[in-house]
Design a protein around this motif. Structure first.
Motif, PDB file in Angstrom:
ATOM      1  N   VAL A   1       0.468  -1.134   0.270  1.00 54.85           N
ATOM      2  CA  VAL A   1       0.006   0.177   0.034  1.00 54.85           C
ATOM      3  C   VAL A   1       0.647   1.463   0.441  1.00 54.85           C
ATOM      4  O   VAL A   1       1.735   1.983   0.828  1.00 54.85           O
ATOM      5  CB  VAL A   1      -1.042   0.032   1.669  1.00 54.85           C
ATOM      6  N   VAL A   2       1.028   2.113  -1.246  1.00 53.68           N
ATOM      7  CA  VAL A   2       1.550   3.485  -0.661  1.00 53.68           C
ATOM      8  C   VAL A   2       0.864   4.189  -0.296  1.00 53.68           C
ATOM      9  O   VAL A   2      -0.850   3.917  -0.103  1.00 53.68           O
ATOM     10  CB  VAL A   2       1.572   3.926  -2.779  1.00 53.68           C
ATOM     11  N   PRO A   3       1.558   5.583   1.216  1.00 54.52           N
ATOM     12  CA  PRO A   3       0.673   6.200   1.373  1.00 54.52           C
ATOM     13  C   PRO A   3      -0.770   6.912   0.768  1.00 54.52           C
ATOM     14  O   PRO A   3       0.285   7.294  -0.728  1.00 54.52           O
ATOM     15  CB  PRO A   3       1.563   6.998   2.194  1.00 54.52           C
ATOM     16  N   HIS A   4      -1.909   7.031   1.299  1.00 54.09           N
ATOM     17  CA  HIS A   4      -2.331   7.467  -0.199  1.00 54.09           C
ATOM     18  C   HIS A   4      -3.789   8.298   0.765  1.00 54.09           C
ATOM     19  O   HIS A   4      -3.172   8.542   1.901  1.00 54.09           O
ATOM     20  CB  HIS A   4      -3.407   6.458  -0.539  1.00 54.09           C
ATOM     21  N   ASP A   5      -4.010   9.775  -0.181  1.00 47.51           N
ATOM     22  CA  ASP A   5      -4.979  10.215   0.793  1.00 47.51           C
ATOM     23  C   ASP A   5      -6.832  10.163   1.294  1.00 47.51           C
ATOM     24  O   ASP A   5      -7.442  10.467   0.587  1.00 47.51           O
ATOM     25  CB  ASP A   5      -5.437  12.468  -0.019  1.00 47.51           C
ATOM     26  N   ASN A   6      -6.867   9.060   2.305  1.00 47.19           N
ATOM     27  CA  ASN A   6      -8.002   9.051   2.382  1.00 47.19           C
ATOM     28  C   ASN A   6      -8.945   8.035   0.799  1.00 47.19           C
ATOM     29  O   ASN A   6      -9.997   8.421   0.766  1.00 47.19           O
ATOM     30  CB  ASN A   6      -8.834   9.613   3.026  1.00 47.19           C
ATOM     31  N   ASP A   7      -8.794   7.701  -0.120  1.00 45.28           N
ATOM     32  CA  ASP A   7      -8.110   7.323  -1.104  1.00 45.28           C
ATOM     33  C   ASP A   7     -10.285   6.304  -1.236  1.00 45.28           C
ATOM     34  O   ASP A   7      -9.627   5.026  -0.436  1.00 45.28           O
ATOM     35  CB  ASP A   7      -7.675   6.109  -1.984  1.00 45.28           C
TER      36      ASP A   7
END
Length: 321
Positions: free
Chosen positions: A26-32
Motif C-alpha cells: 500500500v502506497v501512502p494515500h489521501d483516504n482514497d
C-alpha cells in the motif's frame, strides 16, 4: 404491504482479517476510496466503487448502455433513491446481472440485483451493503482492499485500483458530479411510483414572453404569469431599478478581491504562442467597442508587451450579437 427481499446467502464461515502484511504493497494515500474491477456478463468492468454507506447496489444508465444490455432485462421498481442531501435520483427500474469477483487465483460469482440510476457518475457501478452482506465481504479503506470468502472456503483479496480511484475522484471535482451514497424508500401512499430526477438543472428562460416597459427600460415577463403577478413583479423592479447594471460603465472599478480572472500556468512549461490572426472590419469594430467599454469602466488597463501573446476570442451571445 409486500416487501420485496433478495435471497439471503449463507457465506462460508471463515475469518476475514487485515494484518500488517496487507499494508506492504500500500502506497501512502489521501483516504482514497476502494475502487475495484469485476466481471459482469462476461465483460470486465472497471471503476466499481465499494461503498459501505450505501443501502443499495446501483449501476448507472451509461454503464447499462456500454454493456449493450437488452431493455427486456429491466424490471419495474417502485421505490426511491436518495443522496446525501435527500436529493431524489431517477430510477429506470432494476436489473439482475451475474457478477464475478476474482483476484486471478480464486473467484466468486453471484447474481446481483442493481437499481439502474439515471444520474451522472464517474463510477460505473456502486456496490453497497446488500452485496457486501450477501458475499460476507469486508473492506478496509486503510489497506484499500476488499476481502471475501470463496465457496471453497478460501480467501479472496481484491486490491483497489489506486489509479482509477484517483482518476474518478479528479473527474468528480472537474465535472462537479456527485457520488451517490443512496438509501431506498418505498413508494408513498399517494401512489407515487417514480422518483424525480435529481440532476441540478440550470434555470432556462421562458419561451413565451412579452415585453413590458418598466422605469424606462424594457423587461421580458412570462406570458403564463397572471396580470396581478406581472404587476407585482413590475412594482419590485421599479423599487430596485438602481440595482440593475445595464452596461459595463454601471459597474466601475470592481474590487479584484471580489472578481479577478487569472491564467493558471505552469512556470516550467513554455507557453505556445498563437499565430496572429487578422479580423475583418466588422469584428475589428466589435473588439474596439468592447475594449473601450471595459477601459471606461476601469475593468481592464493597457499594458505594453514586447512579444505577441494571443488572439482575441469573439463569442456570440444568446441574443445573436
Amino acid at each position: 404491504m409486500t416487501v420485496e427481499m433478495q435471497e439471503v446467502d449463507q457465506a462460508p464461515d471463515i475469518d476475514l482479517i487485515f494484518t500488517k502484511a496487507d499494508l506492504r504493497d500500500v502506497v501512502p494515500h489521501d483516504n482514497d476510496p476502494v475502487v475495484v474491477s469485476v466481471v459482469t456478463m462476461g465483460r470486465k468492468v472497471h471503476r466499481v466503487l465499494v461503498e459501505q454507506g450505501s443501502s443499495a447496489d446501483v449501476t448507472f444508465w451509461s454503464t447499462f448502455n456500454k454493456l449493450q444490455l437488452s431493455l427486456d432485462q429491466l424490471r419495474p421498481y417502485t421505490g426511491y433513491l436518495y443522496g446525501f442531501a435527500r436529493d431524489q435520483v431517477e430510477v429506470r427500474k432494476h436489473i439482475e446481472l451475474r457478477i464475478t469477483f476474482t483476484n486471478d487465483i480464486a473467484s466468486r460469482t453471484k447474481n446481483i440485483r442493481y437499481l439502474v440510476g439515471n444520474a451522472p457518475s464517474a463510477y460505473n457501478i456502486l456496490l453497497g451493503r446488500p452485496t457486501l452482506n450477501r458475499l460476507g465481504a469486508i473492506t478496509s479503506t486503510r489497506h484499500i482492499k476488499m476481502k471475501l470468502p470463496s465457496l471453497e472456503e478460501t480467501l479472496i483479496t481484491i486490491r483497489s485500483d489506486k489509479k482509477e480511484a484517483k482518476r474518478c475522484y479528479e473527474n468528480n471535482l472537474k465535472t462537479k458530479r456527485r457520488v451517490f451514497t443512496v438509501t431506498t424508500q418505498p413508494p408513498s401512499e399517494e401512489g407515487v411510483t417514480r422518483a424525480e430526477v435529481a440532476r441540478e438543472r440550470r434555470p432556462e428562460p421562458a419561451k413565451d414572453v412579452l415585453e413590458r416597459e418598466i422605469g424606462g427600460r424594457m423587461f421580458k415577463l412570462g406570458k403564463s404569469l397572471g396580470q396581478g403577478t406581472q404587476d407585482q413583479i413590475a412594482e419590485v423592479i421599479t423599487q430596485y431599478l438602481d440595482a440593475f447594471a445595464w452596461s459595463a460603465s454601471d459597474m466601475p472599478g470592481i474590487d479584484p478581491d471580489f472578481l479577478c480572472h487569472r491564467l493558471t500556468m505552469d512556470p516550467q512549461v513554455r507557453p505556445v504562442r498563437q499565430r496572429r490572426r487578422k479580423f475583418n472590419e466588422e469584428k475589428r469594430q466589435v473588439i474596439k467597442e468592447e475594449t473601450r467599454k471595459l477601459l471606461n469602466a476601469d475593468h481592464i488597463r493597457e499594458i505594453q508587451y514586447q512579444e505577441w501573446l494571443e488572439n482575441v476570442v469573439l463569442v456570440k451571445k444568446a441574443n445573436g450579437k
